[in-house]
Scaffold this motif. Structure first.
Motif, PDB file in Angstrom:
ATOM      1  N   ASN A   4       0.822  -1.207   0.000  1.00 43.23           N
ATOM      2  CA  ASN A   4       0.000   0.000   0.000  1.00 43.23           C
ATOM      3  C   ASN A   4       0.859   1.261   0.000  1.00 43.23           C
ATOM      4  O   ASN A   4       0.557   2.225  -0.699  1.00 43.23           O
ATOM      5  N   ARG A   5       1.937   1.280   0.772  1.00 47.48           N
ATOM      6  CA  ARG A   5       2.805   2.448   0.811  1.00 47.48           C
ATOM      7  C   ARG A   5       3.531   2.630  -0.516  1.00 47.48           C
ATOM      8  O   ARG A   5       3.695   3.765  -0.988  1.00 47.48           O
ATOM      9  N   VAL A   6       3.942   1.532  -1.146  1.00 41.01           N
ATOM     10  CA  VAL A   6       4.576   1.626  -2.460  1.00 41.01           C
ATOM     11  C   VAL A   6       3.601   2.270  -3.447  1.00 41.01           C
ATOM     12  O   VAL A   6       3.966   3.174  -4.199  1.00 41.01           O
ATOM     13  N   LYS A   7       2.341   1.843  -3.446  1.00 34.99           N
ATOM     14  CA  LYS A   7       1.331   2.426  -4.334  1.00 34.99           C
ATOM     15  C   LYS A   7       1.145   3.914  -4.053  1.00 34.99           C
ATOM     16  O   LYS A   7       1.019   4.713  -4.988  1.00 34.99           O
ATOM     17  N   GLN A   8       1.121   4.299  -2.764  1.00 33.50           N
ATOM     18  CA  GLN A   8       0.980   5.715  -2.410  1.00 33.50           C
ATOM     19  C   GLN A   8       2.153   6.531  -2.949  1.00 33.50           C
ATOM     20  O   GLN A   8       1.966   7.626  -3.485  1.00 33.50           O
ATOM     21  N   ILE A   9       3.357   6.016  -2.790  1.00 26.52           N
ATOM     22  CA  ILE A   9       4.551   6.720  -3.272  1.00 26.52           C
ATOM     23  C   ILE A   9       4.502   6.856  -4.790  1.00 26.52           C
ATOM     24  O   ILE A   9       4.791   7.923  -5.338  1.00 26.52           O
ATOM     25  N   LEU A  10       4.114   5.790  -5.483  1.00 30.49           N
ATOM     26  CA  LEU A  10       4.043   5.837  -6.944  1.00 30.49           C
ATOM     27  C   LEU A  10       3.008   6.846  -7.442  1.00 30.49           C
ATOM     28  O   LEU A  10       3.206   7.477  -8.476  1.00 30.49           O
ATOM     29  N   SER A  11       1.924   7.015  -6.717  1.00 36.35           N
ATOM     30  CA  SER A  11       0.865   7.934  -7.162  1.00 36.35           C
ATOM     31  C   SER A  11       1.062   9.361  -6.651  1.00 36.35           C
ATOM     32  O   SER A  11       0.345  10.267  -7.057  1.00 36.35           O
ATOM     33  N   SER A  12       2.032   9.577  -5.793  1.00 37.33           N
ATOM     34  CA  SER A  12       2.277  10.894  -5.212  1.00 37.33           C
ATOM     35  C   SER A  12       3.008  11.810  -6.188  1.00 37.33           C
ATOM     36  O   SER A  12       3.885  11.376  -6.936  1.00 37.33           O
ATOM     37  N   SER A  13       2.648  13.086  -6.146  1.00 35.33           N
ATOM     38  CA  SER A  13       3.374  14.063  -6.964  1.00 35.33           C
ATOM     39  C   SER A  13       4.600  14.595  -6.219  1.00 35.33           C
ATOM     40  O   SER A  13       5.455  15.247  -6.810  1.00 35.33           O
ATOM     41  N   ALA A  14       4.677  14.293  -4.929  1.00 31.11           N
ATOM     42  CA  ALA A  14       5.825  14.722  -4.119  1.00 31.11           C
ATOM     43  C   ALA A  14       6.998  13.758  -4.320  1.00 31.11           C
ATOM     44  O   ALA A  14       6.814  12.579  -4.632  1.00 31.11           O
ATOM     45  N   GLU A  15       8.206  14.280  -4.132  1.00 31.73           N
ATOM     46  CA  GLU A  15       9.395  13.438  -4.213  1.00 31.73           C
ATOM     47  C   GLU A  15       9.622  12.814  -2.839  1.00 31.73           C
ATOM     48  O   GLU A  15       9.945  13.510  -1.884  1.00 31.73           O
ATOM     49  N   ILE A  16       9.425  11.520  -2.739  1.00 37.41           N
ATOM     50  CA  ILE A  16       9.546  10.807  -1.467  1.00 37.41           C
ATOM     51  C   ILE A  16      10.807   9.952  -1.522  1.00 37.41           C
ATOM     52  O   ILE A  16      10.963   9.123  -2.426  1.00 37.41           O
TER      53      ILE A  16
END
Length: 58
Positions: A4-16
């Protein structure tokens, strides 16, 4: 890290920031098995498949 966190990072416009074995990486995709991801170091194009549990958010 979990899927779930990987999916959130992939869909985020922020650089994580994410690390794999102490190396800063970009996540390219979550693989279909839901346990691995394709990543590459920020300064290289070489891609690797890694266990997502070994990824660490910085």
């Amino acid at each position: 890290m979990d899927a779930n966190r990987v999916k959130q990072i992939l869909s985020s416009s922020a650089e994580i920031g994410v690390e794999y074995n102490g190396v800063s990486v970009w996540i390219d995709k979550l693989n279909e098995d839901g346990r691995t991801a394709t990543v590459h170091p920020r300064d290289l194009e070489e891609r690797s498949t890694v266990e997502i549990r070994e990824l660490k958010e910085m």
